[in-house]
Enzyme design. Structure first.
Site: not given
Ligand code: XIL
Length: 316
Positions: A124, A165, A201, A231, A233
């Site tokens: 990020e 990423n 996401h 990641e 969802d």
């Molecule tokens: C999130 C976790 O799911 C949470 O439990 C934590 O509080 C914050 O981080 N992008 C990412 C992940 O790269 O590391 C993040 O994970 C979600 C968004």
């Protein structure tokens, strides 16, 4: 699910749930061929105090993966969040920050050499408007922190695949163009980067079109890079209804179909697997139910959709 066509099907693992919940462990071990650490490999988890590493939670996950013959992703070596106060209180010079980052990457990627298939080396670093995101690393080292991080990760584990990423860069637009240009520059400079992670996401009914994702994956492949879904969802704006769960299943199905058809894409990872332990209720209280098992560990339509697509692909 798993193994189909050499595709790893993964889930992010909660280090709280793993030791505490037997049903969680059982489904994780049965359904997935890859795991990633939801929080256990982040800087603050690993180095809560200056000069002291605590690898217990991360080691427990590595052990679980190895006992179950699962591959691992490792998130995340360089980010802008989840840092301990000792690091962020601004008492270090640029040189010291550089040394801290180098040592961190060599320590962590070195410890898990051979155990982690792919590292999210930089996570990020790009803002929604395409500019570089503010972080202690950017402030101290300038944009070069990324090239350095990849080189140190390669030094620590020459076999690991090294990824950039990010989120909201799946389809077309300012952010995915900026990510494309960033990784192109790294490739052109000879930096050891292997791939780009699309976090995925998604928000139900408000996500990038699949055709745009396909085009984006193709142009990244043309740079010689792999792509991973890191990641996924699909959060559902409340109320969650049976119709919305069906549309969610369709979206999972479309994404896995895209994954199966893509070149150089072998890791498909969800950000958890059960709504019971998902980050969504806390981070996006207006939405819920992003994953493929419900809170009671029952498979949702999205599970069935993924399962059917993968089965059809194996039968071909
Ligand atoms: C999130 C976790 O799911 C949470 O439990 C934590 O509080 C914050 O981080 N992008 C990412 C992940 O790269 O590391 C993040 O994970 C979600 C968004």
């Amino acid at each position: 699910m798993g193994e189909e066509r050499g595709l790893y099907i993964g889930a992010a693992v909660s280090h709280q749930a793993l030791p505490a919940d037997e049903t969680y462990r059982e489904i994780l071990g049965r359904e997935f061929s890859m795991v990633t650490a939801e929080n256990a490999m982040k800087f603050r988890s690993l180095a809560p105090e200056e000069g002291r590493y605590d690898f217990r939670d991360a080691d427990a996950l590595v052990d679980f993966a190895s006992e179950h013959g699962m591959a691992m992703r490792g998130p995340t070596l360089v980010w802008h969040q989840q840092y301990p106060e000792w690091l962020t209180e601004e008492r270090f010079s640029a040189d010291e920050i550089s040394q801290i980052l180098r040592r961190h990457i060599l320590t962590v990627a070195g410890r898990y050499r051979g155990a982690v298939r792919s590292w999210d080396v930089v996570n990020e670093a790009v803002e929604e408007d395409g500019s570089l995101r503010d972080s202690i690393w950017l402030r101290a080292l300038g944009p070069d922190f990324m090239a350095k991080a990849f080189r140190w990760a390669h030094e620590a584990d020459p076999q690991a695949r090294l990824y950039y990423n990010d989120y909201s860069g799946e389809g077309s637009g300012v952010k995915s163009d900026a990510i494309y240009l960033l990784v192109k520059q790294l490739v052109d400079q000879g930096v050891p980067i292997d791939g780009v992670g699309l976090q995925m996401h998604l928000v139900l009914d408000a996500h990038a079109p699949i055709e745009d994702m396909k085009a984006n994956i193709r142009r990244l492949n043309e740079l010689g890079l792999e792509v991973a879904i890191t990641e996924m969802d699909v959060r559902i704006p409340k109320p969650v209804t049976p119709k919305k769960l069906e549309r969610q299943a369709q979206l999972y199905s479309d994404v896995i179909q895209m994954v199966l058809e893509a070149q150089n894409l072998r890791e498909f990872v969800l950000w958890g697997f059960t709504d019971r332990y998902s980050w969504i209720p806390e981070s996006s209280p207006e939405a819920d139910a992003g994953l493929i098992f419900d809170r009671e560990f029952q498979p949702k339509p999205a599970y069935q959709a993924l399962h059917d697509r993968l089965k059809a692909a194996t039968a071909q």
